[in-house]
Structures are given as structure tokens and as C-alpha cells.
Design a protein around this motif. Structure first.
Motif, PDB file in Angstrom:
ATOM      1  N   ASP A  80      34.670  27.987 -38.041  1.00 15.05           N
ATOM      2  CA  ASP A  80      34.632  29.296 -38.704  1.00 15.05           C
ATOM      3  C   ASP A  80      33.294  29.975 -38.479  1.00 15.05           C
ATOM      4  O   ASP A  80      33.226  31.194 -38.273  1.00 15.05           O
ATOM      5  N   PHE A  89      33.339  31.134 -34.984  1.00 17.06           N
ATOM      6  CA  PHE A  89      34.274  32.262 -34.888  1.00 17.06           C
ATOM      7  C   PHE A  89      33.610  33.544 -35.379  1.00 17.06           C
ATOM      8  O   PHE A  89      33.772  34.616 -34.783  1.00 17.06           O
ATOM      9  N   ARG A 107      42.760  35.839 -33.224  1.00 17.35           N
ATOM     10  CA  ARG A 107      43.652  34.699 -33.399  1.00 17.35           C
ATOM     11  C   ARG A 107      45.037  35.218 -33.767  1.00 17.35           C
ATOM     12  O   ARG A 107      45.194  35.972 -34.723  1.00 17.35           O
ATOM     13  N   ASN A 119      37.152  38.424 -35.333  1.00 17.94           N
ATOM     14  CA  ASN A 119      35.769  38.207 -35.762  1.00 17.94           C
ATOM     15  C   ASN A 119      35.008  39.536 -35.787  1.00 17.94           C
ATOM     16  O   ASN A 119      35.493  40.567 -35.289  1.00 17.94           O
ATOM     17  N   TYR A 171      44.319  31.835 -29.337  1.00 18.98           N
ATOM     18  CA  TYR A 171      42.999  32.453 -29.439  1.00 18.98           C
ATOM     19  C   TYR A 171      42.701  33.215 -28.156  1.00 18.98           C
ATOM     20  O   TYR A 171      42.832  32.680 -27.052  1.00 18.98           O
TER      21      TYR A 171
END
Length: 632
Positions: A310, A313, A322, A335, A409
Motif C-alpha cells: 500500500d 502503491f 487496480r 494512486n 494492475y
């Protein structure tokens, strides 16, 4: 003193079938620890169970316990397979699928017993069913309620220390020893496997003082059990003949090594205090401690990994999105870099289809999972739509499985500047090639002419002036070609700075520079454009010269505003449609004495601004140059 009932001397072998590894382990452990004298073997699939039954020679299974769902089949179908194989073994269905329909179907299929796992007295009911189908009496520890409750207590643990304390508390609750403790080896540079240092990290005492647990005798017993990796029952009076008070009053120590590290102990002042059922119970707790600590460590590792992911990310400078592997490719998250680069707020794109926002209509979205599955990364250069227009990206995509879902992703690295630089280099290389062709071809003719006449002069001709004139013309021609080549090179260089320029003023200045007598007409007011004034002047000067040279001194040039820029038109003979693209190439000319650079310079000036140019037929039948400034 027996605290958990009598140990059954005659063992009963049971085979337990369950395709879920964790459920298989827990149920087998529960049965093994709860029903005294029962040994449980496990099978992970119907084929595994059939092989075990077929290969059992010295000790036949007294019964087969099975879950209802068995991967791609179920217990009903499996029972039919056993009957077809003429396998005669009592079957008991022990399942979470607690419904009247399942029970009815099971009994109709020939299953001998049915027990629902969720029932509060499921173990007692299972024991009763096993006794009925095997004809064997199975004793259950009378003071132990349900080990399912014990398992549930461990499931609530959130740390190793909490797990250790729960284990010793349960020992104290069910075995009622004088003390129970969890010893864990302290790893220091001075400790070895022979002389380890074990500390009591969790303790429950009732029969004597807490400080007695720190006596070296218990450290030694824990170390011995840990070294041999086997359950140990010790009488300290014989283990250490010189033991001083108060340890001399301790007559029984049960030490069970735990796989996750450490040793579970129960301590009593009674001799022979722990029978086989008590040992089996502590060994059952041992397995729960190991699995619980393993679960906690796995969850912590997964949590740490997710935190790291995270953090990555959120902080990675490239745009990351994502998606879920669904028909519409729903966005799960983006992000901060994605928001900054693409210009979309997270709230307006999460939950929506990514393709509808950023993929051009003429392009197909990249199906990551269909392309590389879960084992590779797909890489491609793509054009995507941002809030500020289209940009070039290096796309890298991979897929991962999250439970029952597949997440895709996509990482987008902005390479617009790089691609523009590459395109600039390509244009420069093309320009260099054109320059080379011009130098090798267009300059060769006047150079050859000059050399020929120079040779004649050296031979002493009767009329030298004719040769001198021809040499002079050739030199002027070469000078003109060189100036055009240099102008083309300068004009084609990409602009770095621009300003607001009044097109009307540039046209007027270029008109005076080229030929004030040339008729130049502006059809209405001309626009203001973002441009370099010097390059813009070169553009109009070369357009005016081209009209004067190809149409003649009486040519009329008209300048007009268009919907996306401006147009320059003359009233000459025009250019055939099939040749209009060629007029912007350096060296191309419809006149024998033309250099072929005028419109090439115009095109380079347009390209340097990031504009576009096309050739068309004017209203009077001549040539019209349409310049679009929409992309500037």
C-alpha cells in the motif's frame, strides 16, 4: 489421580476424509484428543481415501468419517463409488452442510450415520454414531466439554503471548495441576542446543509460589523435552536427586515441546499425576498453540506485506490503477500519481470502467489476464487520454489473485517527452538525409558546370567572357542553394519559446520584405497566434516568393482566417491533386530553375510550431496552403 478419565487400551483406527486442509487438520486433532483410544488418519481426496482403504492390511479402519463437499464431488457420490468397489466400511457424515435434505440423501445413499458439526454436542453425537456403527465403546473425557469451544478460544488470540497464556490457563482449568507454564528458549550468543536458557513467558499457579517456576530444574526439563522433540513425563525427585525445597515436593512434570517454539508444562505435587488422556489433551493444545502462532505470524507477515505494498502503491511516481477481473473492468483504486498525471479525481473514476475514461475509441484495451495470466507482465507503448489531451505511455500490467477475485494492475509511465524527442530525431535524420541528397545532387550540377568552363578558360579560349559568365551563374546558383539549405535547417528546429503574435503585422512585414509590388489581400481580420515571430516571418516570406516565382509578378496572394487556423492562396495554375504532397519535400520544384526549397521551408516552419499543413485548390484554381494551429 486421573483428571480426564480412563485411557482406552484398545485403539480404534478411524479414517477422516476432508478436501479442506485446515478443516481436516482441526477435526482430526479434535477427534484424536477428545475420544480416548481413537487414532485418526486423514485423507485429502476420495482417491486418496480409496487407496488407503485398499492398502490397509495389518490394521483395518473401523470407520470412515467424511465431509459432505469433497472438491469436485461430494460424499453421496463417493459412497456410490465405494459400493461399486465392494468396499464395506461404516461411513459417518460429519459436515457443516446441516440440512434435512443432506441428511435424507446421505441415509438414502447408504451412509450409516450423520452428524452436524455446528451442533453444540457434535463430538458426543459423533462418538455415539461411531460406537453404533463400529460396535466398539469409545470413552469421552467426562470433564471436557467440547474442544470446539477450546479451538474457538484460540481463534480469538491476536498475539503469541496471548496464545501461550491461554494454553497454560486451559491446562490449569482442565487438568487442575499445581502449576502450568509455557517455557520459551531465549536466543542469546551464549546459548546452545545443549544448554539452552528457557524462560517461563506464561504461567498459571495454584499449588505453590510463582517464583518456584524459575527454579533451574524446570528449565532443564523444558530443555530436555525440546532437545529430544518428544513429550516427556518426569519425576523431579529422580530427575535431580539433589533437588532442594520447594522443588522436592514436585513429583510430576509433563513437558510437551511446541513446534512454534517452546515447551508446554504441567506441574503437580502428586506422583504419576498425568495419564495418557491428560498427555493427549496437552498434545492437542500443543497443536493449537502451533497453528495459532503460525496463523498470527502469517497474518502479521501478510499485514506487513500489504502495508508495504500500500505504501508503494501510494508513493510510486508512476500512475497505477487496480481493476477487478470483470466484464466492465471496474476500477478498484488509483494512486495519487494517477490523479496527477491523468487529471482525474479518484472519486470520479473508482467504481467505473477505466476504458471509458482513458482508452481512445480507435484503440482496444489491454486484457492483462487474458494476455499473460498470473505468471508474467505485459508491456506495451500506448496512447491514452488525459484531462489535458492525449499522451504517450509505457504500459506494464500484471494480474494477481485476491481470494476469489483476480485483480489487474496497470502501471503507466509517461513517455510523451521521450516520444517527442524520438520523433524530433527522426525528423532531423530525415532532414539530414534530404540535405545530403541536395548537396550530392543539386550542388553537383552547377559545380560540374563551373569546373567545365574553368577548364576551358585554362585552355585559353578566344571568348573568355562567356565562360566567366557561366562560372558566375553556377556560383550564384550554389550560393542560393546553400542559403536555402541553411534556412531549411534553421526553420525546422523545434521551438522552445513562443509569444502572442498578430498575424496581420507578420503578413505586412513579409510583404514589404519580399516584394511590395506583389498583390497581397487579407480577406477580413487575421487571428492572433501563439508563435515565434521570426519563424512566422520566414513562413510567409517563402510562401510569397513561391507565388511570385511560380505564378508571376502579376500573382495575387490572399490570406484568410479559417476555422482552425489560416490559409494562403494564389491564383496560379495550381498543383495536380496527386502531386500536392510532394511540394513540401525539399528539392521538389515545378520549374527547371527552381531550388525546390520554398514550400519545404514553409512546411518546416509549420512543423516547428507543432502545427499541420495541407495543400488544396484555391477558389481561383491556384494553390492554397491550409495551416491548422489547433495543436499548438
Amino acid at each position: 489421580m486421573d483428571r480426564l478419565g480412563q485411557h482406552v487400551q484398545s485403539p480404534v483406527a478411524i479414517l477422516y476424509l476432508d478436501s479442506n486442509a485446515e478443516d481436516r487438520r482441526q477435526v482430526a486433532t479434535t477427534i484424536d484428543a477428545t475420544l480416548a483410544g481413537v487414532t485418526v488418519e486423514t485423507a485429502e481426496s476420495p482417491s486418496d481415501a480409496r487407496d488407503r482403504i485398499a492398502s490397509s492390511t495389518t490394521e483395518e479402519y473401523a470407520a470412515l468419517i467424511t465431509e459432505y463437499p469433497l472438491g469436485e464431488t461430494d460424499a453421496i457420490a463417493f459412497t456410490g463409488d465405494l459400493h461399486n468397489d465392494d468396499v464395506d466400511i461404516p461411513l459417518v457424515l460429519f459436515t457443516d452442510e446441516g440440512s434435512e435434505r443432506v441428511a435424507t440423501d446421505a441415509l438414502a445413499a447408504g451412509i450409516d450415520g450423520y452428524v452436524c458439526k455446528d451442533h453444540p454436542a457434535s463430538i458426543d453425537r459423533l462418538r455415539e454414531q461411531l460406537e453404533r456403527v463400529t460396535g466398539r465403546r469409545l470413552e469421552r473425557a467426562p470433564s471436557l466439554e467440547t474442544l470446539t469451544d477450546v479451538v474457538g478460544e484460540f481463534e480469538a488470540c491476536r498475539s503469541a503471548k496471548e496464545t501461550y497464556q491461554l494454553a497454560v490457563d486451559i491446562i490449569d482449568r482442565w487438568l487442575t495441576p499445581d502449576a502450568s507454564a509455557m517455557f520459551v528458549e531465549q536466543e542469546t550468543p551464549m546459548t546452545t542446543r545443549v544448554s539452552g536458557n528457557f524462560d517461563a513467558v506464561a504461567v498459571s499457579v495454584s499449588g505453590f509460589d510463582r517464583t518456584h517456576i524459575d527454579d533451574p530444574i524446570f528449565n532443564g526439563i523444558a530443555g530436555q523435552a525440546n532437545r529430544v522433540e518428544q513429550t516427556t513425563v518426569v519425576d523431579p525427585t529422580t530427575y535431580a536427586k539433589n533437588a532442594a525445597e520447594p522443588i522436592a515436593s514436585v513429583r510430576s512434570v509433563l513437558a510437551v515441546p511446541v513446534e512454534s517454539g517452546g515447551v508446554l508444562t504441567a506441574i503437580s505435587t502428586d506422583p504419576n499425576a498425568f495419564n495418557s488422556v491428560a498427555i493427549q489433551f496437552v498434545e492437542f493444545l500443543r497443536s493449537l498453540v502451533s497453528s495459532t502462532v503460525g496463523r498470527i505470524e502469517a497474518i502479521k507477515a501478510l499485514h506487513d506485506e500489504r502495508n508495504q505494498f500500500d505504501s508503494l502503491f501510494e508513493s510510486v511516481p508512476d500512475a497505477v490503477v487496480r481493476n477487478t477481473r470483470t466484464e466492465d473492468g471496474r476500477v478498484v483504486d488509483v494512486n495519487p500519481a494517477f490523479e496527477a498525471i491523468f487529471g482525474y479525481d479518484r472519486s470520479e473514476i473508482v467504481g467505473d470502467s477505466l476504458e471509458s475514461h482513458i482508452v481512445p475509441e480507435e484503440d482496444d484495451p489491454i486484457d492483462i489476464y487474458a494476455t499473460v495470466g498470473l505468471t508474467d507482465v505485459v508491456t506495451a507503448e500506448v496512447e491514452r487520454i488525459t484531462a489535458d489531451g492525449r499522451r504517450d505511455f509505457l504500459f506494464r500490467g500484471f494480474a494477481t489473485r485476491a481470494g476469489d477475485e483476480v485483480h489487474e494492475y496497470g502501471i503507466y509511465t509517461d513517455i510523451t517527452d521521450q516520444k517527442q524527442h524520438e520523433r524530433t530525431l527522426e525528423r532531423q535524420n530525415e532532414r539530414l538525409e534530404r540535405f545530403a541528397e541536395t548537396v550530392s545532387h543539386d550542388l553537383r550540377n552547377p559545380l560540374t558546370l563551373a569546373r567545365g568552363h574553368l577548364g576551358m578558360l585554362e585552355a585559353g579560349p578566344e571568348e573568355p567572357d562567356d565562360h566567366v559568365e557561366e562560372i558566375g551563374w553556377a556560383l550564384e546558383r550554389m550560393d542560393e542553394l546553400i542559403e536555402n539549405v541553411l534556412s531549411l535547417a534553421r526553420t525546422g528546429t523545434r521551438l522552445t519559446e513562443t509569444e502572442q503574435v498578430e498575424l496581420q503585422d507578420v503578413v505586412a512585414n513579409a510583404h514589404r520584405t519580399v516584394d511590395p509590388d506583389l498583390e497581397v489581400v487579407c480577406d477580413g481580420p487575421l487571428p492572433t497566434v501563439e508563435a515565434d515571430p521570426d519563424r512566422l516571418a520566414v513562413l510567409f516570406e517563402n510562401a510569397f516568393r513561391n507565388a511570385r516565382e511560380h505564378v508571376g509578378p502579376d500573382a495575387t496572394v490572399r490570406i484568410a482566417r479559417t476555422g482552425d487556423g489560416f490559409a494562403i492562396a494564389d491564383d496560379g495554375a495550381g498543383i495536380p491533386a496527386e502531386k500536392r504532397q510532394q511540394i513540401f519535400q525539399s528539392g521538389y520544384s515545378t520549374r527547371d530553375d527552381g531550388t525546390g526549397f520554398g514550400l519545404a521551408i514553409v512546411a518546416e516552419a509549420v512543423d516547428a510550431h507543432g502545427w499541420s499543413i495541407t495543400a488544396a485548390e484555391s477558389e481561383s484554381g491556384g494553390l492554397e496552403l491550409r495551416i491548422s494551429t489547433a495543436d499548438s
